[in-house]
Design a protein around this motif. Structure first.
Motif, mmCIF file in Angstrom:
data_model
loop_
_atom_site.group_PDB
_atom_site.id
_atom_site.type_symbol
_atom_site.label_atom_id
_atom_site.label_comp_id
_atom_site.label_asym_id
_atom_site.label_seq_id
_atom_site.Cartn_x
_atom_site.Cartn_y
_atom_site.Cartn_z
ATOM 1 N N HIS A 156 54.140 68.231 71.979
ATOM 2 C CA HIS A 156 52.913 67.650 71.140
ATOM 3 C C HIS A 156 52.358 68.755 70.412
ATOM 4 O O HIS A 156 51.715 69.822 71.142
ATOM 5 N N GLY A 157 52.124 68.791 69.240
ATOM 6 C CA GLY A 157 51.175 70.110 68.499
ATOM 7 C C GLY A 157 51.265 69.948 67.085
ATOM 8 O O GLY A 157 51.579 68.724 66.495
ATOM 9 N N GLU A 158 50.933 70.861 66.327
ATOM 10 C CA GLU A 158 50.666 71.148 64.853
ATOM 11 C C GLU A 158 51.831 71.767 64.231
ATOM 12 O O GLU A 158 51.849 73.125 64.545
ATOM 13 N N ALA A 159 52.319 71.485 63.269
ATOM 14 C CA ALA A 159 53.687 72.121 62.643
ATOM 15 C C ALA A 159 53.007 73.268 61.854
ATOM 16 O O ALA A 159 51.854 72.975 61.038
ATOM 17 N N VAL A 160 53.627 74.464 61.772
ATOM 18 C CA VAL A 160 52.972 75.526 60.822
ATOM 19 C C VAL A 160 54.314 75.946 60.328
ATOM 20 O O VAL A 160 55.222 76.624 60.736
ATOM 21 N N PRO A 161 54.432 75.575 58.918
ATOM 22 C CA PRO A 161 55.775 75.832 58.209
ATOM 23 C C PRO A 161 55.738 77.367 57.765
ATOM 24 O O PRO A 161 54.671 77.733 57.602
ATOM 25 N N ASP A 162 56.985 77.662 57.726
ATOM 26 C CA ASP A 162 57.056 79.114 56.969
ATOM 27 C C ASP A 162 56.759 78.812 55.637
ATOM 28 O O ASP A 162 57.493 78.037 54.941
ATOM 29 N N PRO A 163 56.120 79.834 55.288
ATOM 30 C CA PRO A 163 55.682 79.586 53.722
ATOM 31 C C PRO A 163 56.792 79.858 52.566
ATOM 32 O O PRO A 163 56.959 79.353 51.637
ATOM 33 N N ARG A 164 57.864 80.552 53.185
ATOM 34 C CA ARG A 164 59.217 80.844 52.445
ATOM 35 C C ARG A 164 59.818 79.448 52.150
ATOM 36 O O ARG A 164 60.597 79.189 51.430
ATOM 37 N N ASP A 165 59.525 78.262 52.976
ATOM 38 C CA ASP A 165 60.050 76.919 53.000
ATOM 39 C C ASP A 165 59.016 76.079 51.982
ATOM 40 O O ASP A 165 59.638 74.605 51.768
ATOM 41 N N LEU A 166 58.242 76.659 51.222
ATOM 42 C CA LEU A 166 57.317 75.597 50.832
ATOM 43 C C LEU A 166 57.282 75.718 49.175
ATOM 44 O O LEU A 166 56.423 75.163 48.459
ATOM 45 N N HIS A 167 58.318 76.585 48.602
ATOM 46 C CA HIS A 167 58.474 76.718 47.194
ATOM 47 C C HIS A 167 59.280 75.463 46.480
ATOM 48 O O HIS A 167 60.113 74.643 47.003
ATOM 49 N N GLY A 168 59.098 75.088 45.196
ATOM 50 C CA GLY A 168 59.810 74.055 44.791
ATOM 51 C C GLY A 168 59.161 72.517 44.893
ATOM 52 O O GLY A 168 58.156 72.578 45.859
ATOM 53 N N THR A 169 60.035 71.701 44.647
ATOM 54 C CA THR A 169 59.484 70.478 45.193
ATOM 55 C C THR A 169 59.899 70.141 46.726
ATOM 56 O O THR A 169 61.067 70.412 47.141
ATOM 57 N N VAL A 170 58.997 69.388 47.410
ATOM 58 C CA VAL A 170 59.211 69.270 48.883
ATOM 59 C C VAL A 170 58.723 67.784 49.136
ATOM 60 O O VAL A 170 58.039 67.175 48.160
ATOM 61 N N ASP A 171 58.959 67.270 50.193
ATOM 62 C CA ASP A 171 58.243 66.080 50.765
ATOM 63 C C ASP A 171 57.238 66.529 51.417
ATOM 64 O O ASP A 171 57.221 66.956 52.474
ATOM 65 N N ALA A 172 55.918 66.431 50.816
ATOM 66 C CA ALA A 172 54.821 67.097 51.396
ATOM 67 C C ALA A 172 54.054 66.160 52.557
ATOM 68 O O ALA A 172 53.323 66.357 53.019
ATOM 69 N N HIS A 301 56.971 63.370 47.146
ATOM 70 C CA HIS A 301 57.698 64.330 46.636
ATOM 71 C C HIS A 301 56.878 65.345 45.587
ATOM 72 O O HIS A 301 56.361 64.638 44.561
ATOM 73 N N GLY A 302 56.739 66.469 45.381
ATOM 74 C CA GLY A 302 55.984 67.084 44.771
ATOM 75 C C GLY A 302 55.903 68.745 44.776
ATOM 76 O O GLY A 302 56.544 69.117 45.861
ATOM 77 N N GLU A 303 55.097 69.506 44.305
ATOM 78 C CA GLU A 303 55.174 70.893 44.510
ATOM 79 C C GLU A 303 53.477 71.143 44.995
ATOM 80 O O GLU A 303 52.548 70.746 44.405
ATOM 81 N N LEU A 304 53.365 71.847 46.112
ATOM 82 C CA LEU A 304 52.180 72.329 46.584
ATOM 83 C C LEU A 304 51.397 73.447 45.587
ATOM 84 O O LEU A 304 52.040 74.113 44.943
ATOM 85 N N THR A 305 50.120 73.091 45.398
ATOM 86 C CA THR A 305 49.539 74.056 44.464
ATOM 87 C C THR A 305 49.479 75.581 44.947
ATOM 88 O O THR A 305 49.560 75.816 46.308
ATOM 89 N N PRO A 306 49.259 76.418 43.976
ATOM 90 C CA PRO A 306 49.091 77.861 44.844
ATOM 91 C C PRO A 306 48.229 77.824 45.929
ATOM 92 O O PRO A 306 48.490 78.900 46.767
ATOM 93 N N ALA A 307 47.197 77.488 45.795
ATOM 94 C CA ALA A 307 45.976 77.497 46.826
ATOM 95 C C ALA A 307 46.652 77.215 47.937
ATOM 96 O O ALA A 307 46.418 77.475 49.217
ATOM 97 N N ALA A 308 47.110 75.899 47.988
ATOM 98 C CA ALA A 308 47.672 75.331 49.263
ATOM 99 C C ALA A 308 48.789 76.304 49.913
ATOM 100 O O ALA A 308 48.769 76.442 51.140
ATOM 101 N N ARG A 309 49.694 76.709 48.986
ATOM 102 C CA ARG A 309 50.704 77.780 49.561
ATOM 103 C C ARG A 309 50.044 78.968 50.046
ATOM 104 O O ARG A 309 50.457 79.280 51.320
ATOM 105 N N ALA A 310 48.971 79.622 49.571
ATOM 106 C CA ALA A 310 48.196 80.667 50.118
ATOM 107 C C ALA A 310 47.839 80.358 51.316
ATOM 108 O O ALA A 310 47.731 81.017 52.416
#
Length: 348
Positions: A156-172, A301-310
């Motif tokens: 049990h924990g908190e997912a910490v995605p690799d930012p390289r996986d957050l480009h383009g359209t994702v299932d947020a 489905h959508g794109e994370l904002t630049p601030a969210a990706r940062a």
């Protein structure tokens, strides 16, 4: 314990797997991350009593037995459950857990960090152990001291995605990127976390269903997205819900902003709600079903904002264990964490 409400990062549904074990003579190591409840098997097979779990042979020399689990969603581990259900005379008297983080699943030369020191375990019990470490791990090693059997291993924990996986359209909303259930009105029949599982539901039991309402209210679920997202569509899927699908649904941002106005929905149907291009980005979705019932899946489905990706990149870099950090510094030609963060942010 307080961590039990957090997602299981090792869940098979997220891609978790047992990738190695020094021994599984009596019972297959793969059972450790199976999603279904532990089953008791009364029968005996060629190698002895049949168990729904991982069981090693009896040790006749000093040593320990271990299994290595790849997390389906790498992240920060807040606690683990070592479930010895139905292992009564053959459970390990002690267990320990270590973590590591690697690139491309290559465990050669992996550096292991103790997360749970050797600790007493009980038979036929869901043994829970809290973890106090803020680093991001990709694999855990479960060790039995000295041998025995374990039915399930939950992380049990908190997912910490690799930012390289957050480009383009994702299932947020997916737990693999940090989406999670924050709250709900009712979980009488099944857990709302089912809504975010990858893949289609196989039956109604793999969705979220509430008790029948006998008042004038309605049921709802609140979902935190991976970050602030410019939505393109929301999928509200009532597959397998035939006589107990909601009559209507409405979706807001959790603070009153309308994402999908209240509208009628059909049983056993994946509804795709298109979102206008100029809609305000959101970080949460509150799904109100009227008056009650259930549905199978929710997608955002959508794109994370630049601030969210940062922000995601900053959390990723900060949580890297030293050995994984060194690997990424060499790969990107960066001098330190700040330099790596600059490169990862610029590449977005």
């Amino acid at each position: 314990m307080s961590f039990l409400h957090l997602p299981d990062l090792a869940a098979r549904a997220l891609g978790g797997a047992v990738v190695a074990a020094n021994d599984d003579f009596f019972a297959d190591r793969a059972a450790l991350v199976q999603p279904y409840p532990v089953r008791e098997h009364p029968e005996f097979g060629y190698r002895g009593k049949v168990y729904d779990g991982w069981e090693t042979r009896r040790r006749r020399e000093p040593g320990v037995d271990h299994a290595i689990v790849r997390l389906g969603a790498p992240g920060i581990v807040r606690g683990v459950v070592v479930d010895t259900a139905y292992f009564r005379g053959n459970y390990p008297p002690q267990v320990s857990v270590d973590g590591t983080a690697v690139e491309d699943h290559d465990l050669t030369g992996a550096v292991w960090t103790p997360l749970v020191a050797p600790s007493a375990a009980q038979g036929d019990t869901a043994n829970a152990y809290a973890v106090d470490d803020d680093h991001r791990f990709t694999h855990l090693r479960l060790t039995m001291h000295p041998d025995g059997g374990v039915a399930r291993f939950r992380v049990h924990g908190e997912a910490v995605p690799d930012p390289r996986d957050l480009h383009g359209t994702v299932d947020a909303a997916t737990p693999a990127l940090g989406g999670r259930i924050e709250d709900c009105s009712n979980l009488f029949y099944s857990a709302p976390a089912n809504l975010l599982r990858p893949g289609p539901a196989r039956d109604m039991g793999e969705g979220w269903e509430t008790a029948r309402r006998r008042d004038d209210g309605n049921d709802w679920v609140l979902v935190a997205l991976a970050g602030e997202t410019r939505l393109r569509e929301v999928v509200f899927d009532t597959s397998h819900f035939l006589g107990n699908a909601p009559g209507w649904v409405g979706i807001t941002d959790g603070a009153g902003g309308v994402v999908v106005p209240r509208r009628p929905v059909l049983p056993d149907t994946p509804h795709r709600f298109r979102i206008a291009p100029g809609a305000v980005p959101v970080s949460r979705l509150r799904v109100d079903i009227h008056p009650d019932g259930g549905f199978a899946r929710l997608r955002a489905h959508g794109e994370l904002t630049p601030a969210a990706r940062a922000a995601a990149a900053a959390r990723f870099v900060e949580a890297l264990p030293d050995a994984h950090l060194e690997t990424l510094l060499r790969a990107h030609g960066a001098a330190d964490r700040a330099g790596l963060l600059d490169l990862l942010t610029a590449s977005g």
